[in-house]
Design a protein around this motif. Structure first.
Motif, PDB file in Angstrom:
ATOM      1  N   VAL A   3      38.940  -7.818  70.366  1.00 30.95           N
ATOM      2  CA  VAL A   3      37.822  -6.752  69.525  1.00 30.95           C
ATOM      3  C   VAL A   3      38.422  -6.110  69.472  1.00 30.95           C
ATOM      4  O   VAL A   3      38.669  -4.804  70.004  1.00 30.95           O
ATOM      5  N   PRO A   4      38.435  -5.225  67.776  1.00 32.57           N
ATOM      6  CA  PRO A   4      39.256  -3.628  67.731  1.00 32.57           C
ATOM      7  C   PRO A   4      37.746  -3.113  68.000  1.00 32.57           C
ATOM      8  O   PRO A   4      36.459  -3.491  67.909  1.00 32.57           O
ATOM      9  N   LYS A   5      37.911  -1.825  68.778  1.00 30.05           N
ATOM     10  CA  LYS A   5      37.420  -1.593  69.643  1.00 30.05           C
ATOM     11  C   LYS A   5      36.736  -0.768  68.295  1.00 30.05           C
ATOM     12  O   LYS A   5      35.502   0.008  67.820  1.00 30.05           O
TER      13      LYS A   5
END
Length: 57
Positions: A3-5
């Motif tokens: 999941v992108p931060k």
């Protein structure tokens, strides 16, 4: 699961999408009548392809 931060910025997104566009179709002149037509297809104006009449008009 990955999941992108951080959220992708609009400039970064637009830089990635600059090359994602449609290409112009290849237009050539008909040998028989001189009208522009799509390459490797029968001429819609006179109905010829590679110097031979395919479709009678």
């Amino acid at each position: 699961m990955a999941v992108p931060k951080r959220r992708t910025s609009t400039t970064r997104k637009n830089k990635r999408r600059t090359h994602f566009k449609l290409a112009v179709p290849g237009m050539v002149k008909c040998e028989n009548c001189g009208e522009y037509k799509l390459a490797h297809r029968v001429c819609p104006n006179c109905g010829s392809y590679k110097g031979e009449t395919i479709v009678e008009k």
